[in-house]
Design a protein around this motif. Sequence first.
Motif, short mmCIF file in Angstrom:
data_model
loop_
_atom_site.label_atom_id
_atom_site.label_comp_id
_atom_site.label_asym_id
_atom_site.label_seq_id
_atom_site.Cartn_x
_atom_site.Cartn_y
_atom_site.Cartn_z
N VAL A 158 49.56 -17.49 -3.92
CA VAL A 158 49.17 -18.81 -3.14
C VAL A 158 48.76 -20.10 -4.52
O VAL A 158 49.19 -21.76 -3.45
N ALA A 159 48.32 -19.36 -5.53
CA ALA A 159 47.84 -20.73 -6.27
C ALA A 159 49.33 -21.63 -6.61
O ALA A 159 49.95 -22.75 -7.04
N ALA A 160 49.99 -20.83 -6.85
CA ALA A 160 51.76 -21.77 -7.20
C ALA A 160 52.78 -22.28 -5.84
O ALA A 160 53.12 -23.42 -6.19
N ILE A 161 52.15 -21.76 -4.81
CA ILE A 161 52.72 -22.93 -3.95
C ILE A 161 52.28 -23.94 -3.11
O ILE A 161 52.79 -24.68 -2.78
N ALA A 162 50.99 -23.66 -3.64
CA ALA A 162 49.79 -24.99 -3.67
C ALA A 162 50.72 -25.65 -5.29
O ALA A 162 49.42 -27.33 -4.73
N SER A 163 51.02 -25.59 -5.70
CA SER A 163 51.39 -26.29 -6.97
C SER A 163 52.69 -27.19 -6.43
O SER A 163 53.22 -27.34 -6.60
N ASP A 164 53.14 -27.97 -7.53
CA ASP A 164 54.33 -28.53 -7.47
C ASP A 164 55.48 -28.04 -8.81
O ASP A 164 56.16 -28.84 -8.72
N ALA A 165 54.89 -26.45 -8.32
CA ALA A 165 56.44 -25.54 -8.77
C ALA A 165 57.03 -25.61 -8.62
O ALA A 165 57.02 -25.16 -7.44
N ARG A 177 64.22 -30.66 -14.94
CA ARG A 177 63.15 -31.01 -15.35
C ARG A 177 61.44 -30.84 -14.50
O ARG A 177 61.40 -31.53 -13.50
N HIS A 178 62.14 -29.10 -13.92
CA HIS A 178 61.01 -28.77 -13.53
C HIS A 178 60.05 -27.40 -13.18
O HIS A 178 61.14 -26.78 -14.29
N GLU A 179 59.02 -27.21 -13.34
CA GLU A 179 58.14 -26.00 -14.10
C GLU A 179 58.56 -24.92 -12.65
O GLU A 179 58.83 -25.22 -11.20
N ALA A 180 59.03 -24.03 -12.64
CA ALA A 180 58.92 -22.99 -11.80
C ALA A 180 58.11 -21.22 -12.28
O ALA A 180 57.94 -20.94 -13.48
N VAL A 181 58.09 -20.23 -10.98
CA VAL A 181 57.94 -19.63 -11.40
C VAL A 181 58.20 -18.37 -10.59
O VAL A 181 58.35 -18.65 -8.84
N LEU A 182 58.45 -17.11 -10.84
CA LEU A 182 59.32 -16.39 -10.07
C LEU A 182 58.34 -14.73 -9.53
O LEU A 182 58.12 -14.05 -10.79
N PHE A 183 58.36 -14.94 -8.58
CA PHE A 183 57.18 -13.65 -7.85
C PHE A 183 58.31 -12.25 -7.98
O PHE A 183 59.17 -12.20 -6.60
N HIS A 184 58.04 -10.99 -7.76
CA HIS A 184 59.37 -9.97 -7.71
C HIS A 184 57.43 -8.76 -7.14
O HIS A 184 56.47 -9.22 -6.41
N LYS A 185 58.40 -7.75 -5.79
CA LYS A 185 57.96 -7.19 -4.44
C LYS A 185 56.56 -6.69 -5.80
O LYS A 185 55.03 -6.94 -4.92
N SER A 186 56.23 -6.16 -6.52
CA SER A 186 54.49 -5.84 -6.87
C SER A 186 54.02 -7.24 -7.33
O SER A 186 52.38 -6.89 -6.76
N GLU A 187 54.13 -7.78 -7.47
CA GLU A 187 53.25 -9.19 -7.55
C GLU A 187 52.92 -9.77 -6.94
O GLU A 187 51.90 -11.06 -6.71
N ILE A 188 53.39 -9.53 -5.29
CA ILE A 188 53.43 -10.47 -4.00
C ILE A 188 51.92 -10.05 -3.81
O ILE A 188 50.79 -11.16 -3.23
N PRO A 189 51.52 -8.92 -3.17
CA PRO A 189 50.48 -8.21 -2.09
C PRO A 189 48.88 -8.70 -3.38
O PRO A 189 49.05 -8.30 -4.31
N GLY A 190 48.48 -8.68 -2.05
CA GLY A 190 46.94 -9.15 -3.10
C GLY A 190 46.62 -8.03 -2.65
O GLY A 190 46.06 -7.36 -2.12
N PRO A 191 44.38 -8.23 -3.28
CA PRO A 191 43.51 -7.67 -3.07
C PRO A 191 43.33 -6.75 -1.96
O PRO A 191 43.34 -7.94 -1.30
N ALA A 192 42.21 -6.62 -1.31
CA ALA A 192 41.70 -5.93 -0.88
C ALA A 192 41.03 -7.37 0.54
O ALA A 192 40.46 -8.11 -0.63
N GLY A 193 41.59 -7.82 1.07
CA GLY A 193 41.27 -8.97 2.23
C GLY A 193 41.99 -9.83 1.69
O GLY A 193 41.96 -11.32 2.45
N GLN A 194 42.68 -9.80 1.20
CA GLN A 194 43.49 -11.09 1.10
C GLN A 194 45.21 -10.35 1.04
O GLN A 194 45.50 -9.47 0.42
N LEU A 195 46.07 -11.47 1.78
CA LEU A 195 47.63 -10.94 2.09
C LEU A 195 47.86 -10.80 0.92
O LEU A 195 48.94 -10.33 0.68
#
Length: 917
Positions: free
Chosen positions: A593-600, A569-587
């Motif tokens: 970032v949104a997922a960590i800020a959520s309740d998942a 009974r929990h929402e969840a999301v999993l990120f791999h290597k290619s999904e972690i880095p942000g665009p220019a100016g964002q780490l």
Amino acid sequence: MPELDQRVITGLLTTRLARTRGRRLILVHGKYVMGGPEEFTVPAGDGSRRRVRIAHATSVLGLTTAWQDHLATEAADLLVVTTDVPGERISLDLLGEMVRSQIIAVDEVDIVKQLFGASDLDPRMRRDPWQWLPAALIAAEPDAAQGGWPQRGAVLTLDAAMRALVGVRLGLEGVYEGGVSVDVDALLAWSRTQGGPERLAGLSEAERQGITEWLAQSAGEAAPVLLRLALQGRGAEATALGVLASVMTDDAASADAAVALGSVFGSGSRPSELRAYARAVEGSLTRWIGEASGRGPQSEDARQRVVDVIQQADRLADHAHLTASLAGNPFLPSGFQARLHQLADALPEGPRAAQAAWEHVAEHQLAALLYPKRVELARMAVRLSRWLDTPDPVVSSVGQAVRAHVADWGWVDRALAQLWVGDGEAEPALAQAYRTVHDAARRRRALLDEAFAARLQPWAQHATAGQPEETFPIEDVLRKVALKLAEKRPPLVLVLDGMSSAVAAQLGEELTGAGRWRELSDDGRRAAAVAMIPSVTVISRATLLCGRPVSGGQGVEKEGFVAFWKQHRHEAVLFHKSEIPGPAGQLLDSRVVAAIASDAVVGVVLNTIDESLDHGQQSSLADWSVVRVKYLSELLNSARGQGRPVVLVSDHGHVLDRTGPEVGPLAAEGVESARWRTGTVPGEGEVTLAGPRVLENNGQVTVPWTEEIRYTPRKAGYHGGAALAEMTVPVVVLAPSATLAPDGWSELPRESVQPVWWDADAGTSVPARAPAKAVKKTGQGKLKPRPQEGEHVADDAVEVPVTPAPAAPTLGQQIVGTKIYEHQGKFVRKVPDRKVVAAVIDALDASGGTLSLAAVAAAAIASGGRTNTRPEGFVTVLTRLLNIEGYEVISLIDARTRVRLNRETLREQFELPKENE
């Protein structure tokens, strides 16, 4: 006849112009300097300036001619004539034109008073040996652009005058204004400036002598030595020579060393001066080292200054044949090498001698600044020496071995990895000493791997999740750890692919050491799971993330991770290597970032360690910090900002390649990977494993248990075999606050994480819960002691409580039983139970006097204290109870992360009898 220059004339006129009464001729006793300006202006006292013409005459006729020439020109307002003509020979015509109708004698004291805006001078400046000073002050006055001499008030003191003179004459910026003191630090800096020593050399002998004597009084006995060096043209090496002078501070210094030092400094320096000079230079170097320990350009400048000086000192010592005599010097690089050489001699003598030698290395003033890695490497050798001095460890089961590896033997691996890389600057004797310790520890570790493989073979045939044996299979990590954390706050699950227990030990130490993260546990120790077989990513990582034994890639992992948490009974999301880095100016990617800020529940796979096994250098795998794991710092900061707990977990560990390029891969049948194959006939160093936890080759593989076997071309490291470092999965649970601990969990003290041999001053670990006082009773009715870590007990054993024999009161019990303690308690709100305070005192005492805040809290809880007590608040109460009249019995140290107990002060303040009475 005194020689007068423009400054003297200006000072003289400034005091006289208010009383000229319209007269324009001034005769002054003296001689104007050759080449001085013939016309200039002087302040008139009312804000205006008057133009002055200067002439010199040696006869009455010359005086008359000069005056007539002045009258014939409109160029100047006043005529000043310097002369030695007696006053009685002056004609009446000239007397009528002269200011005050007399020849003015120069009073240098009056001029100095005017220049400094003082109404009087220190009387000493009128007497020997300071009679030279007024003339020097007049000659040295800063020009108008610099504002002249600073105004000193009613009385110009001798020290103020000398400080002003020294500041200008030596070029000490800020000194003559009075803002900077003249100390050895300032003089050492001056001695290295371009042209600074030459300023002193250009002064008259009387002025040089006077400045030297004053500096000896104000800056100390070291000043004359420094000034002599400067006058000899050796100002640039003055600081380095001060390091050599430390020979004179050593009571054991030989006569030859004193003679050699005398030849360096010359015959003018007394031994007491050289000792004072050495102490002054060492004090300055200590301050520079402190400045260099910070950050920014100033720290870099200080660091370079230190490096330049100590390297120069080493060269000078070698040239003067003083290197051996300076072996104990705490600043010279050669002294640091000498201490390492002493460590090499001490390592074979045992851990006590080795520890003392290492402490001597660490006490070198440059150890932390210039040689931190070399000091830490030496410490690793000493740690291994202590481990080798402990009783032989035992492997009694797979579960026990994995737990022991994450708690103890993985720390051995951490030290071994660094010692294997070694010290590239080590002398042969030290390198050999390190190699001897390394090889002895490797042999002992190899025995543990062999014993583990023997236990692993029968275990693998039946082991599954939920077995009664205390094994923690990797598929249970989410259920037993992450799911528990989610009761308070959904966790961030960070999978550090390939993280071994050695790497986890270093990362955990760094993350909890600064006090930003708290490590949590449900049983007072760091968790450890067992990887799948073979311990490769495609099997073990998928099993970890899906919560069940499975083989597959990223797609399987994503689906399995979401499905596991959905089932609970929990929402969840999993990120791999290619999904972690942000665009220019964002780490980080905005979705992360949104997922960590959520309740998942959020999972992130970091591949840095695993990729280093394939592509990195062996040396890069020996020392891990948080910043070396790409994106780890950013993800941790994000989780902390959202108040999330974090699970740091690996899918498997790894072994490093230590065989050397001359050892090739082992020729074997059925090779599938670097560390596993399908052949069924194990060779030396191999074991065949079969059972439900083997997800390759229809449930049966052959794997090496020794680190020295590989089946494929050489890389930096490998995984997939049956060595403890590969099969052990460390699980580090972190939280920004202990309030996020699930019910029944508590903060894990640092003392409970690292083995007791890791630090020389470590005492007995403080458990999170009170240990049961019991013995084991076998089915046959026989009694035997509770087993220690590493020992095996039959499953039919049951615990029978045993009443311990009466013992003498502990230190804590003695303290809380005193009248003084009872009196102190009257002034403290909510005094803890006496047994709680006694237990904490005893825990601190047993640990050598220091414990982490978490360990203090654990000791309090174990003795019946409240589980929701804030450690900082509890320690505050302790200080009010135990710190009598301001004496620090209990204090917080290391940025308020550790608690220190002063045992001697405690006994004295509570009037306990001396221990030998």
